[in-house]
Design an enzyme around this catalytic site. Structure first.
Site, PDB file in Angstrom:
ATOM      1  CB  ALA A 118      22.367  30.238  25.487  1.00 15.26           C
ATOM      2  CB  VAL A 184      48.891  37.594  28.402  1.00  7.61           C
ATOM      3  CG1 VAL A 184      49.094  36.274  27.679  1.00  7.61           C
ATOM      4  CG2 VAL A 184      47.603  37.550  29.229  1.00  7.61           C
ATOM      5  CG  HIS A 444      63.191  45.346  61.420  1.00 10.05           C
ATOM      6  ND1 HIS A 444      63.522  45.900  60.189  1.00 10.05           N
ATOM      7  CD2 HIS A 444      64.351  44.896  61.967  1.00 10.05           C
ATOM      8  CE1 HIS A 444      64.840  45.800  60.040  1.00 10.05           C
ATOM      9  NE2 HIS A 444      65.362  45.196  61.092  1.00 10.05           N
TER      10      HIS A 444
HETATM   11  C1  LIG Z   1      46.684  33.877  30.180  1.00  4.74           C
HETATM   12  C2  LIG Z   1      45.769  34.626  31.100  1.00  4.74           C
HETATM   13  C3  LIG Z   1      46.156  34.874  32.404  1.00  4.74           C
HETATM   14  C4  LIG Z   1      45.320  35.576  33.271  1.00  4.74           C
HETATM   15  N1  LIG Z   1      45.753  35.814  34.538  1.00  4.74           N
HETATM   16  C5  LIG Z   1      44.972  36.527  35.383  1.00  4.74           C
HETATM   17  C6  LIG Z   1      45.408  36.795  36.709  1.00  4.74           C
HETATM   18  O1  LIG Z   1      46.475  36.384  37.127  1.00  4.74           O
HETATM   19  N2  LIG Z   1      44.575  37.520  37.515  1.00  4.74           N
HETATM   20  C7  LIG Z   1      43.375  37.993  37.075  1.00  4.74           C
HETATM   21  O2  LIG Z   1      42.668  38.659  37.836  1.00  4.74           O
HETATM   22  N3  LIG Z   1      42.933  37.740  35.818  1.00  4.74           N
HETATM   23  C8  LIG Z   1      43.707  37.014  34.975  1.00  4.74           C
HETATM   24  N4  LIG Z   1      43.244  36.739  33.710  1.00  4.74           N
HETATM   25  C9  LIG Z   1      41.903  37.229  33.318  1.00  4.74           C
HETATM   26  C10 LIG Z   1      40.789  36.363  33.915  1.00  4.74           C
HETATM   27  O3  LIG Z   1      41.061  35.006  33.652  1.00  4.74           O
HETATM   28  C11 LIG Z   1      39.434  36.769  33.333  1.00  4.74           C
HETATM   29  O4  LIG Z   1      39.232  38.149  33.565  1.00  4.74           O
HETATM   30  C12 LIG Z   1      38.256  36.015  33.959  1.00  4.74           C
HETATM   31  O5  LIG Z   1      38.508  34.640  34.011  1.00  4.74           O
HETATM   32  C13 LIG Z   1      36.970  36.296  33.163  1.00  4.74           C
HETATM   33  O6  LIG Z   1      35.870  35.606  33.719  1.00  4.74           O
HETATM   34  P1  LIG Z   1      34.454  35.623  32.981  1.00  4.74           P
HETATM   35  O7  LIG Z   1      33.485  35.018  33.928  1.00  4.74           O
HETATM   36  O8  LIG Z   1      34.173  36.963  32.444  1.00  4.74           O
HETATM   37  O9  LIG Z   1      34.627  34.687  31.700  1.00  4.74           O
HETATM   38  P2  LIG Z   1      34.978  33.122  31.533  1.00  4.74           P
HETATM   39  O10 LIG Z   1      35.590  32.546  32.741  1.00  4.74           O
HETATM   40  O11 LIG Z   1      35.727  33.029  30.253  1.00  4.74           O
HETATM   41  O12 LIG Z   1      33.563  32.427  31.370  1.00  4.74           O
HETATM   42  C14 LIG Z   1      32.781  32.554  30.230  1.00  4.74           C
HETATM   43  C15 LIG Z   1      31.999  31.283  30.010  1.00  4.74           C
HETATM   44  O13 LIG Z   1      30.962  31.558  29.068  1.00  4.74           O
HETATM   45  C16 LIG Z   1      30.784  30.452  28.229  1.00  4.74           C
HETATM   46  N5  LIG Z   1      30.112  30.925  26.992  1.00  4.74           N
HETATM   47  C17 LIG Z   1      30.559  31.829  26.092  1.00  4.74           C
HETATM   48  N6  LIG Z   1      29.620  32.074  25.150  1.00  4.74           N
HETATM   49  C18 LIG Z   1      28.541  31.312  25.464  1.00  4.74           C
HETATM   50  C19 LIG Z   1      27.245  31.132  24.903  1.00  4.74           C
HETATM   51  N7  LIG Z   1      26.843  31.828  23.828  1.00  4.74           N
HETATM   52  N8  LIG Z   1      26.400  30.243  25.477  1.00  4.74           N
HETATM   53  C20 LIG Z   1      26.781  29.553  26.584  1.00  4.74           C
HETATM   54  N9  LIG Z   1      27.984  29.692  27.174  1.00  4.74           N
HETATM   55  C21 LIG Z   1      28.846  30.561  26.630  1.00  4.74           C
HETATM   56  C22 LIG Z   1      32.179  29.931  28.032  1.00  4.74           C
HETATM   57  O14 LIG Z   1      32.121  28.563  27.688  1.00  4.74           O
HETATM   58  C23 LIG Z   1      32.817  30.157  29.406  1.00  4.74           C
HETATM   59  O15 LIG Z   1      32.746  29.014  30.227  1.00  4.74           O
HETATM   60  C24 LIG Z   1      44.059  36.028  32.829  1.00  4.74           C
HETATM   61  C25 LIG Z   1      43.641  35.773  31.515  1.00  4.74           C
HETATM   62  C26 LIG Z   1      44.487  35.075  30.655  1.00  4.74           C
HETATM   63  C27 LIG Z   1      44.024  34.807  29.252  1.00  4.74           C
END
Ligand SMILES: Cc1cc2nc3c(=O)[nH]c(=O)nc-3n(C[C@H](O)[C@H](O)[C@H](O)COP(=O)(O)OP(=O)(O)OC[C@H]3O[C@@H](n4cnc5c(N)ncnc54)[C@H](O)[C@@H]3O)c2cc1C
Length: 464
Positions: A118, A184, A444
């Site tokens: 979007a 990471v 403990h």
């Molecule tokens: C290797 C790794 C390990 C991690 N380990 C941890 C951990 O142990 N603990 C922790 O707290 N955090 C961890 N994180 C961080 C954590 O995963 C993220 O902070 C979190 O998942 C972010 O969620 P979000 O909802 O912001 O984004 P996301 O889960 O990335 O969701 C974003 C969604 O938006 C969609 N999207 C993007 N642009 C558009 C568009 N224009 N139109 C429609 N859809 C779109 C994408 O398809 C996606 O599904 C880790 C990250 C990585 C990379």
């Protein structure tokens, strides 16, 4: 909540990851007509598909492998071998289960789900990938983040693994250069090393985990070196090239140009907010260093548009993404009694072994902000339960306000550090003092009772 009846939806949420799903659940639950739009091939979001869950599954396997490979401490005689394909298959099966569960939550009819990319065409209209348009009164942008572009063009030419592609490996690289020293980088470095890869880690800052205190970083650097990982800190990347089937990285370290040759390079130099596809110029939402700028109510500079999660940049942590999504949703629902994000209990965990966890203030942050504090520390190599477990690396540390004794920060580098830190999160949540923590019963012998030592030390310094 004020919605325009001419709009298709009360709320449109872009991105169905952790932040977006939390927002959608909250607005739909209170009766707002909600749509989630997600353009990914696979539903689930970063945490489930390529973040927290798969990496922690791999790291747990690496820990079991490490314990089994050092059986002499436990009086066990055996030779340990492993099947890398099985380790990856177990991770894949777990991810599948979590992703199926999330897909069900997204499609169970509480709100609409549209599978499309979007972008904004005006402040109330989104254009979808197939050209359809939808309108909404409010929006939550939760589009996440992606692997940062490389600072060195040569790295693109040579080709690198990153946290997405490394999860799809079918064969373990025999040697690996890890670029970066954040969570990471450290987690993958230890995973690969414990399964037998020769790992070299190259970090730009003077110590790994540059935002954490140097004493925490020193523990993990020492453990890594003991486990055979070569760690360089205070470096500058210079060049990369291909030599036959191998890759070579050049960097500056202590005034010299050094090079490392390895089968592959793991790129872990951070992530950037996913905002390029949104056409934010159409809505007047401002960016700051590439992240969507919000206030503490998660409102962007366009007041009817909110943002949550990694696209807002500062903290790429999943429970923060969820909290931000819920706060954005609450504030859409109840503009007369808004809620704000509070980062007082900001927690970070790195799931290496030992785990590295901190909550609230670190000494580094206290110095930067000129906040006075008292502190006390206790090492795991002098603690009953950790000696039983042969888990002697690391320490716990408390930071407290000098006059009231309120606990304002905690760190735990050690066995189950990510679990143990929750005692201090609970204490800080309730604004407990170190006197109260010291007086609290602890069973403990447990790992958790280690917190009583720094609490008692502080209580002795500052009588109640
Ligand atoms: C290797 C790794 C390990 C991690 N380990 C941890 C951990 O142990 N603990 C922790 O707290 N955090 C961890 N994180 C961080 C954590 O995963 C993220 O902070 C979190 O998942 C972010 O969620 P979000 O909802 O912001 O984004 P996301 O889960 O990335 O969701 C974003 C969604 O938006 C969609 N999207 C993007 N642009 C558009 C568009 N224009 N139109 C429609 N859809 C779109 C994408 O398809 C996606 O599904 C880790 C990250 C990585 C990379």
């Amino acid at each position: 909540v004020k919605s325009n009846p001419n709009h298709d939806f009360d709320v449109a949420i872009i991105g169905g990851g952790s932040g977006g799903y939390a927002a959608a659940r909250t607005t739909a639950c209170e009766g707002l007509k909600t749509v989630v739009i997600d353009g990914a091939d696979e539903l689930g979001g970063l945490c489930i598909l390529r973040g927290c869950m798969p990496t922690k599954a791999l790291l747990y396997a690496a820990e079991v492998m490490h314990l089994a490979s050092h059986p002499e401490a436990w009086g066990i005689r055996s030779e340990v071998t492993f099947d890398f394909a099985k380790v990856m298959a177990r991770k894949d099966a777990m991810v599948r289960e979590f992703a199926d569960c999330r897909a069900q939550q997204l499609t169970n009819g509480k709100f609409e789900l549209i599978r499309a990319m979007a972008r904004f065409t005006d402040p109330h209209t989104l254009e979808l990938g197939d050209g359809r348009k939808i309108t909404a009164s409010h929006f939550v942008i939760a589009t996440g983040s992606r692997v940062a572009p490389s600072p060195l063009p040569q790295l693109n030419e040579v080709g690198c693994l990153n946290s997405d592609t490394a999860l799809e490996l079918t064969k373990l690289p025999r040697s690996l250069v890890v670029l970066g020293g954040g969570a990471v980088a450290l987690e993958f470095a230890q995973f690969f090393a414990r399964f037998g890869a020769k790992v070299t880690l190259i970090q730009r800052s003077p110590h790994v985990l540059h935002e954490m205190d140097s004493d925490a970083a020193a523990v993990i650097e020492e453990v890594f070196r003991r486990e055979g990982i070569t760690v360089y800190t205070g470096t500058k990347l210079l060049d990369a090239r291909k030599i036959g089937a191998l890759k070579e990285v050049f960097f500056q370290h202590e005034g010299e140009t050094k090079r490392v040759l390895a089968e592959d390079i793991f790129f872990a130099l951070g992530r950037v907010p996913n905002v390029a596809s949104l056409a934010l110029d159409k809505i007047g939402a401002q960016l700051e260093f590439g992240r969507i700028l919000t206030n503490a109510q998660m409102q962007t500079t366009a007041p009817h548009i909110y943002a949550a999660g990694d696209c807002t940049g500062l903290h790429e942590i999943v429970h923060i993404a969820i909290q931000q999504g819920e706060i954005a949703a609450h504030n859409i629902l109840h503009p007369d009694r808004t809620k704000s994000m509070d980062y007082r209990l900001l927690t970070e965990v790195v799931f290496t072994d030992p785990q590295i966890a901190s909550v609230g203030l670190t000494e580094k942050r206290a110095h930067v902000r000129n906040i006075p504090y008292l502190t006390a520390k206790y090492p795991f190599n002098d603690h009953g339960k950790s000696l039983i477990m042969e888990a002697k690396d690391g320490f716990v540390k408390l930071l407290a306000e000098p006059h009231t004794g309120e606990i304002i920060g905690g760190a735990c580098v050690g066995p189950a550090g990510g679990e143990l830190i929750h005692e201090i999160i609970a204490a800080m949540h309730k604004r407990m003092t170190f006197h109260e923590l010291a007086a609290m019963p602890h069973y403990h012998p447990t790992l958790a009772e280690i917190w009583t030592y720094p609490a008692e030390e502080l209580a002795a310094q500052v009588p109640h």
